[in-house]
Motif scaffolding. Sequence first.
Motif, short mmCIF file in Angstrom:
data_model
loop_
_atom_site.label_atom_id
_atom_site.label_comp_id
_atom_site.label_asym_id
_atom_site.label_seq_id
_atom_site.Cartn_x
_atom_site.Cartn_y
_atom_site.Cartn_z
N TYR A 196 0.82 -1.21 0.00
CA TYR A 196 0.00 0.00 0.00
C TYR A 196 0.86 1.26 0.00
O TYR A 196 0.73 2.11 0.88
N PRO A 197 1.72 1.44 -1.00
CA PRO A 197 2.58 2.63 -1.00
C PRO A 197 1.79 3.93 -1.07
O PRO A 197 2.23 4.95 -0.53
N LYS A 198 0.62 3.91 -1.67
CA LYS A 198 -0.20 5.12 -1.78
C LYS A 198 -0.85 5.49 -0.44
O LYS A 198 -1.38 6.58 -0.29
N ARG A 199 -0.81 4.58 0.53
CA ARG A 199 -1.41 4.84 1.84
C ARG A 199 -0.37 5.21 2.89
O ARG A 199 -0.68 5.32 4.07
N PHE A 200 0.88 5.41 2.45
CA PHE A 200 1.94 5.69 3.41
C PHE A 200 1.66 6.97 4.20
O PHE A 200 1.97 7.04 5.39
N ARG A 201 1.05 7.95 3.59
CA ARG A 201 0.70 9.19 4.30
C ARG A 201 -0.24 8.88 5.47
O ARG A 201 -0.10 9.41 6.56
N TYR A 202 -1.21 8.00 5.22
CA TYR A 202 -2.13 7.57 6.28
C TYR A 202 -1.36 6.85 7.39
O TYR A 202 -1.59 7.10 8.57
N PHE A 203 -0.45 5.95 7.02
CA PHE A 203 0.34 5.22 8.01
C PHE A 203 1.17 6.19 8.86
O PHE A 203 1.23 6.06 10.09
N LEU A 204 1.77 7.17 8.21
CA LEU A 204 2.57 8.16 8.93
C LEU A 204 1.68 8.99 9.87
O LEU A 204 2.07 9.27 11.00
N GLN A 205 0.51 9.32 9.41
CA GLN A 205 -0.46 10.05 10.24
C GLN A 205 -0.82 9.23 11.48
O GLN A 205 -0.88 9.76 12.60
N GLN A 206 -1.03 7.94 11.30
CA GLN A 206 -1.34 7.07 12.44
C GLN A 206 -0.16 6.98 13.40
O GLN A 206 -0.35 6.99 14.62
N TYR A 207 1.04 6.88 12.88
CA TYR A 207 2.24 6.87 13.72
C TYR A 207 2.30 8.14 14.58
O TYR A 207 2.54 8.07 15.78
N LYS A 208 2.04 9.27 13.96
CA LYS A 208 2.08 10.55 14.69
C LYS A 208 0.98 10.62 15.75
O LYS A 208 1.19 11.15 16.83
N ARG A 209 -0.20 10.09 15.43
CA ARG A 209 -1.28 10.04 16.42
C ARG A 209 -0.86 9.21 17.64
O ARG A 209 -1.10 9.59 18.78
N GLY A 210 -0.23 8.08 17.39
CA GLY A 210 0.24 7.22 18.47
C GLY A 210 1.32 7.90 19.29
O GLY A 210 1.38 7.74 20.51
N LYS A 211 2.16 8.67 18.64
CA LYS A 211 3.23 9.41 19.32
C LYS A 211 2.65 10.48 20.25
O LYS A 211 3.20 10.73 21.33
N GLN A 212 1.56 11.10 19.83
CA GLN A 212 0.93 12.16 20.62
C GLN A 212 0.21 11.63 21.85
O GLN A 212 0.06 12.34 22.84
N ALA A 213 -0.25 10.40 21.78
CA ALA A 213 -0.96 9.80 22.92
C ALA A 213 0.06 9.36 23.96
O ALA A 213 1.20 9.03 23.64
#
Length: 150
Positions: free
Chosen positions: A108-125
Amino acid sequence: MKDIFIEKMYEWTRKPYQKYFKKNAPWKIDQTQLCQYPKDSLGFGLGTFLDKNHFDIQPKLEDHDIIHVLTNTGVSVVEEIGMQYYLLGNGKKSMYLFLVILSGTPFYPKRFRYFLQQYKRGKQALPFYYLDFSKMLFMPIQSIQQTFKI
């Protein structure tokens, strides 16, 4: 086709992972009992999540579905991979997490932005992935989410 392949990979690895890597005891509760918890509780949320998605409780893997409930993450293959990115951002490190990320991301290379967004959400929690959720089933979901900034 790639979703089916990844779902099959999950099915092939789930049982050995449950048996050999998950050391926690299975929860002694079923979906019917969960649905009798107070409406705003984590237990009720888990019961309705399982019911809505036509899932059964997977022994020793109950925490995984709890994370879906707390993070409001769906169950598509992309969302499952995204949830692993979220957990990585939250500090979790496990063989299974890395296996999902490393095997799923290239599909899912086109979904990498979503994956990065999820990573950042996890980092903020605040880190919460390690909690014993079996002892928190009566707690309100919203209270847990606010406490840990989920």
